[in-house]
Every structure is written in structure tokens, then in C-alpha cells.
Write a protein that holds these residues in place. Structure first.
Motif, short mmCIF file in Angstrom:
data_model
loop_
_atom_site.label_atom_id
_atom_site.label_comp_id
_atom_site.label_asym_id
_atom_site.label_seq_id
_atom_site.Cartn_x
_atom_site.Cartn_y
_atom_site.Cartn_z
N TRP A 25 0.83 -1.21 0.00
CA TRP A 25 0.00 0.00 0.00
C TRP A 25 0.87 1.26 0.00
O TRP A 25 0.61 2.22 -0.71
CB TRP A 25 -0.94 0.01 1.21
N SER A 42 1.06 3.93 -3.00
CA SER A 42 0.75 5.34 -2.74
C SER A 42 1.83 6.26 -3.29
O SER A 42 1.54 7.32 -3.85
CB SER A 42 0.60 5.57 -1.23
N THR A 74 1.78 6.26 -7.28
CA THR A 74 0.62 6.91 -7.90
C THR A 74 0.38 8.32 -7.37
O THR A 74 -0.53 9.00 -7.85
CB THR A 74 -0.65 6.07 -7.67
N ARG A 126 -0.77 9.07 -4.52
CA ARG A 126 -2.14 8.93 -4.03
C ARG A 126 -2.54 10.04 -3.06
O ARG A 126 -3.68 10.50 -3.07
CB ARG A 126 -2.31 7.57 -3.37
N ARG A 162 -8.71 11.71 0.51
CA ARG A 162 -8.26 10.39 0.09
C ARG A 162 -8.14 9.45 1.30
O ARG A 162 -8.56 8.30 1.26
CB ARG A 162 -6.91 10.49 -0.63
N ASP A 220 -10.24 6.08 1.88
CA ASP A 220 -9.51 4.80 1.94
C ASP A 220 -9.78 4.05 3.25
O ASP A 220 -10.04 2.86 3.25
CB ASP A 220 -8.00 5.04 1.77
N VAL A 254 -9.99 -4.09 -0.99
CA VAL A 254 -9.73 -2.70 -1.39
C VAL A 254 -8.39 -2.60 -2.11
O VAL A 254 -8.28 -1.92 -3.14
CB VAL A 254 -9.75 -1.77 -0.15
N ASP A 281 -8.72 -3.83 -5.65
CA ASP A 281 -9.42 -2.84 -6.48
C ASP A 281 -8.49 -1.69 -6.88
O ASP A 281 -8.48 -1.26 -8.04
CB ASP A 281 -10.63 -2.28 -5.73
N ARG A 282 -7.72 -1.20 -5.91
CA ARG A 282 -6.82 -0.07 -6.19
C ARG A 282 -5.74 -0.48 -7.20
O ARG A 282 -5.40 0.26 -8.11
CB ARG A 282 -6.16 0.42 -4.90
N GLU A 283 -5.19 -1.67 -7.02
CA GLU A 283 -4.15 -2.13 -7.93
C GLU A 283 -4.71 -2.30 -9.34
O GLU A 283 -4.06 -1.93 -10.33
CB GLU A 283 -3.54 -3.43 -7.42
N GLU A 293 -5.31 1.33 -10.74
CA GLU A 293 -4.22 2.29 -10.86
C GLU A 293 -2.87 1.70 -11.26
O GLU A 293 -1.97 2.44 -11.65
CB GLU A 293 -4.08 3.06 -9.53
#
Length: 598
Positions: free
Chosen positions: A390, A394, A397, A399, A407, A411, A423, A426-428, A431
Motif C-alpha cells: 500500500w 501510494s 501513484t 495517491r 483520500r 480509503d 480494497v 481494487d486499487r491495484e 491504478e
């Protein structure tokens, strides 16, 4: 018509001081040193004596809260600006001690020369000079009667004019009758509005952060231990930077030294780790996010006031529970095992020096995440990998580079509701797609900023993967990052400057590599097509010209580890742009492989 949500009034100095003494105005305990020099306290007293304006102080009223028995408790006014002036008044007039720059409790005495109408900070010379009244506090407070002061002064200075003395002392004691402006803000103003008012009034352009408001709210609450909690946050942040401060706390704040907070942070007294030196804003955000599953500090201020977000009322039960929850979050933050384990995770991701971490928000969220996952999943072995991924995601990207609070809020709520693994997946997927690795990341590395988070991620990848420095046989990139080794221009800077290239061109991060200083010096400003040819030729001959690598296979692996092309034609000046393009692709590919191993 919109109702005015603040009031502006002038009050007597003695009224303000009475309100402070009674607790009607709460001054958040400023554990950081009283920042005014004693001379500024003197100047404030002179201004009041002369009748000059001394500006406004700003108080923000706490909302009235509903008690368990159904009754209502009136909210106090919390001073959010003017603390230094009010503290100066309490020191000079009230005789209250302050904490100085050495964190020692001292008394500031202001002396008055009635004949010359001068104020000075009391010292030994003034104490021995009979023409001075060495402490104005007892006189202004009325502890020492004016006629007694006059009689004593005339005994020591028989030539002084008695009527003049009475006039000057009357003027001195009238300081309490001088006025100061008080701007009282309604409890239902949001933090953004309060901040705007503060900025418009404060002529020095000082900006209060949301963390400042939260700290004021915390420190003003003695009922639920906020004053001690405030100290715990301040002291931990100071100890993290200056471990020697530990003995100062023991000596000067024995009451706090006996608390569980101080016992929990005792490990810092011998700690010199500087990868993460949190400020009070960082501590509050981490503790708040991990315990409350929220990311906006404005919500913390509301909860500490007892706000019920559903009914929009304020309740004592919520206030008490919020202080307990924040206490628990701070204790988790300062826990030695948690703190050191988290830093070990960040280091294991290759971020071995604080200069590599360009996003404090990303680091804070990673620690919040670690504390939450640890609490929710116990000794789950995957926590370390989860936090690493994570954090690096972050960084890659950006983030938390824009609207970080929003954000973080989204999150942590998503993670709390759906679970971390879902989660993260989904983020991977959203993004870190193939397009990101093959296009977005490659384009992002088209920069000349050595502080680019993407370049830092490349260095972290090398450190994590155990890569050796350019042309090094034994010295790793991790070693060089830890000890601040050289960053070498593969196409030497001076060489490119002579070819007419600009700073933005020769400082491209794709032209940089970690290298030992002695190798860097030996390469100097040589034409890269020449020194690279020499490297391969001498290696094959078993007589390395740069470094000590003598095996061609090992040399090839070293070039690959540093994401450098082995095609010698690319080191010709005519192919500089092609070299950069090829290396950006190789750097992106290395970062991708590194991320997948986290």
C-alpha cells in the motif's frame, strides 16, 4: 439574512484575566516553550501603560453538551489566538511561571522606573538599584498597597516627588483597566471559516492548521485528561528528534514523568532513528485515522466536542468516548514494538533514508494502516506485505499528493467496511494496470528532479533487491543510500554541458546511477562511449579500469541491475535521447518487478 456567528467586543484586562482564572476562557497548555522573549513581555506592559492598542485575541466557544442526566453544560471559550499575550499578562501581572526555551519553569519579573516611566526585565543590577520597583505584579494586582510602595520608595529615594509617584503608580495600576479586543467565534463555525477569520485578522500571516485546532481542543480539556494527552504528543515529538530531552522532562515535569504516557515513550531516550520523526500533526492524524476510521481532522475536533454526526447534537458521552479513543490511539502510536516494527517494514521496502520519503501523508497512512491491521488481524503474517504494497502503491501513484485528507478518509472507510485485501485488489487493478507500468510510469520518469518520488521508488527497488552500485562488486545501493553516496551522471554532466545540453536535459533521472565516489571521480567528464568501451574491454582482459569487476557475466548483471543498456552504441552522444528512453523503460520494468515481490 444570515445571523452573525461571531462577536467582537472590548474587555478590560482584569476581566479577561478573571475569566482565564475561573476557567471561562480555557488557555490550551502550551507545553512548547513560551516563545516570547522577556523583552517582549516588557514591551507589552509598556504599550498598555502608554495606552497603545495591543490587538485582538480570538476565542472559539465549545458547544454546550448534553449530560447523562439530561441537563446541559455550557461550553467554554477556548483561546486559539493570543495565547502568548495572555500568558505574558499572567506572567508579568499574575506572577505565573512559564516554560522557557530550555523547558525549565521560570518566573519573568518586569521592573518599573516610576520617575522615568520605563519598564525593564528585572535583573541583579536593577534589584540593587533603589530607583526601580523591581516587580510590577504585586503592585498591579493590589497585593501591595500603593501608599506602602510610595512610602518605601521615598525612604530609599528621599528626593523623589511624592505627588508624581502617586500619579505614576495610579497609571501603572490602571493597566488592569485598559482594554483588549476579544473576537468570540460561534461553536458551529467550521474549521475552514475559523481559519479564514484567523488569517484575515492576523497581520503576520500566521496560518493555523487543523492540527492546531485539534491540539487546542485537546489541551483545554482537563476533565478527560486532554492536558496530559497534549503533553504526551508534544513530548514524544520532541524526544524523537532530541532524545537527551528525556532527562529534562524527568527533572522539570515530575507529574507527567509518573504517567503511563511517559513510561511508554521511555525507549526514545536512547533512540537515534530518524527515518520517521513525526510532528504533532502526524501523530494526531495517525492516531485518529487508525482508531476512528476517519481521515478529516475537522471530524476529530467535532468528536472531541461531543458531536453526534447523525443528530447534529453534542453529547458528553461522545466527548468522553472520543478522548478515550484518542488516548488509545496515541498509546498505540508511541508503543515501541509498533513503532519499530513499522519502520522495519518501510526499510524492508527499500526506503532506507528519510530523504527518500517525499510524502509524509503516505507514510502516516501506512502507519495508520499497520496499527489498524495489527489490531484487527493480530499476528497475521501478511500484514507486513500489505503495508509495504500500500505504501509503495501510494508513492508510485501520488495517491496522497492532492486532497490528502479526502483520500485518507475514503480509503480508511473503504478498508473498514470491505476489508483490506479487497480494497487493495481494487486499487491495484484501477491504478497499477499494464498501461501504468508500460506508459504512465515510463512517462513519469521523464523528469530532471532528483526528488521525484518515482526516482526514489527506483532507488528503493534497487535497495530492496540487493543491487550493487554501478560498477561495484561488493558495495550495495542500500549501503550508498544509507551513507549518502554519490549519484553519477552516466553521460557526465560536464561532458553534456560542453555539447550544449541544458540542466533539464543532463539532469534527467534516467541519466543518474548510484556509484562509489572513487569510481565517479575516475570517470570524471569522459565521453561515455569511450569509458563504457574501456569498461567492457578491460573486464574481458581481466584488468578492470573502473571498479573491480573482472567477470563479463558479472559486469552484464551489474548493468542490468542498474537498468543500464549494454548496447554500446547507445552511449554515443548522438543517441543520448535513445539511451534515456531505453533506460526509462528498464527502470519502470525494475520497479514493476520490485512491487510484485513486495
Amino acid at each position: 439574512m444570515t445571523a452573525q456567528r461571531y462577536s467582537v467586543n472590548q474587555y478590560l484586562i482584569e476581566t479577561i484575566m478573571t475569566w482565564v482564572k475561573s476557567g471561562e476562557i480555557a488557555i490550551p497548555e502550551i507545553q512548547r516553550p513560551f516563545v516570547w522573549e522577556a523583552a517582549k513581555v516588557r514591551d507589552l506592559m509598556d504599550s498598555l501603560y502608554q495606552g497603545y492598542p495591543v490587538g485582538y485575541i480570538i476565542a472559539w466557544r465549545n458547544p454546550s453538551v448534553k449530560l447523562k442526566d439530561g441537563g446541559m453544560a455550557e461550553g467554554k471559550k477556548i483561546l486559539i489566538d493570543g495565547q502568548q499575550r495572555v500568558t505574558a499578562l499572567r506572567a508579568a501581572i499574575g506572577g505565573q511561571q512559564v516554560v522557557n526555551q530550555d523547558y525549565r519553569t521560570v518566573r519573568i519579573r518586569i521592573a518599573f522606573h516610576p520617575l522615568d516611566e520605563r519598564f525593564e526585565v528585572a535583573n541583579t543590577a536593577i534589584d540593587n538599584d533603589k530607583s526601580w520597583i523591581t516587580d510590577i505584579g504585586p503592585v498591579i494586582r493590589g497585593d501591595t498597597k500603593t501608599h506602602k510602595v510610595v512610602r518605601q520608595y521615598l525612604d530609599a529615594n528621599p528626593d523623589a516627588d511624592e505627588d508624581l509617584l502617586y500619579d505614576r503608580l495610579d497609571k501603572l495600576t490602571d493597566i488592569l483597566k485598559k482594554q483588549i479586543g476579544l473576537i468570540e467565534l460561534s461553536h458551529d463555525l467550521d474549521i475552514e471559516t475559523v481559519t479564514e477569520i484567523f488569517i484575515r485578522i492576523n497581520s503576520k500571516g500566521v496560518v493555523l492548521s487543523q492540527a492546531d485546532f485539534a491540539m487546542s481542543k485537546i489541551a483545554a480539556n482537563e476533565e478527560f485528561g486532554g492536558n496530559r494527552l497534549r503533553k504526551a504528543v508534544d513530548y514524544f515529538c520532541h524526544l524523537a528528534v532530541a532524545p537527551e530531552f528525556y532527562s529534562v522532562i524527568e527533572e522539570n515535569d515530575k507529574e507527567f514523568a509518573a504517567t503511563d504516557y511517559f513510561k511508554a515513550m521511555r525507549w526514545l531516550r536512547q533512540e537515534n532513528e530518524d527515518l520517521y520523526d513525526p510532528g504533532y500533526s502526524d501523530m494526531l492524524r495517525v492516531a485518529f485515522t487508525s482508531r476512528f476510521n476517519r481521515g478529516k481532522l475537522a471530524d476529530l475536533v467535532g468528536l472531541l466536542s461531543g458531536r453526534n454526526f447523525e443528530t447534529r447534537t453534542y453529547e458528553k458521552d461522545i466527548e468522553e468516548a472520543s478522548f478515550q479513543n484518542l488516548h488509545d490511539g496515541v498509546m498505540e502510536f508511541i508503543n515501541e514494538t509498533h513503532f519499530k516494527r513499522f519502520l522495519m517494514i518501510i526499510r524492508s521496502a527499500g526506503f532506507v533514508d528519510k530523504s527518500m520519503i517525499r510524502s509524509g501523508a503516505a507514510l502516516n497512512f501506512a502507519y495508520s494502516l499497520y496499527l489498524k491491521l495489527k489490531r484487527d488481524h493480530g499476528n497475521e503474517p501478511r500484514i507486513e506485505s500489505w503495508v509495504r504494497r500500500w505504501f509503495v502503491m501510494s508513492v508510485l501513484t501520488g495517491r496522497y499528493s492532492a486532497s490528502p485528507e479526502s483520500r485518507v478518509d475514503k480509503d480508511i472507510k473503504d478498508i473498514n467496511e470491505r476489508g483490506f485485501t479487497e480494497v487493495l485488489a481494487d486499487r491495484e487493478a484501477a491504478e497499477l494496470s499494464d498501461t501504468f507500468w508500460e506508459v504512465g510510469l515510463v512517462q513519469g520518469l521523464r523528469t530532471s528532479s532528483v526528488n521525484s518520488p518515482l526516482f526514489k521508488a527506483f532507488l528503493a527497488a534497487q535497495a530492496c533487491l540487493g543491487d550493487k552500485g554501478f560498477l561495484s562488486k561488493d558495495i550495495t545501493v542500500r549501503d550508498m543510500l544509507t551513507h549518502h553516496g554519490d549519484i553519477h551522471h552516466v553521460f557526465p554532466r560536464e561532458f553534456l554541458k560542453k555539447q550544449g545540453y541544458t540542466r533539464g536535459q543532463y539532469n534527467q533521472v534516467a541519466n543518474l546511477a548510484c556509484v562509489q565516489q572513487e569510481i565517479n571521480i575516475k570517470i570524471g567528464s569522459k565521453n561515455p562511449v569511450d569509458y563504457v568501451a574501456d569498461i567492457f574491454q578491460h573486464c574481458q582482459a581481466g584488468q578492470p579500469l573502473y571498479g573491480v569487476i573482472t567477470d563479463p557475466g558479472e559486469l552484464a548483471a551489474n548493468f542490468q541491475a542498474n537498468a543500464l543498456p549494454q548496447d554500446q552504441n547507445l552511449y554515443h552522444i548522438d543517441h543520448y535521447e535513445d539511451f534515456l528512453a531505453r533506460r526509462r523503460e528498464a527502470m519502470a520494468e525494475k520497479i514493476k518487478r520490485y512491487y510484485q515481490k513486495l
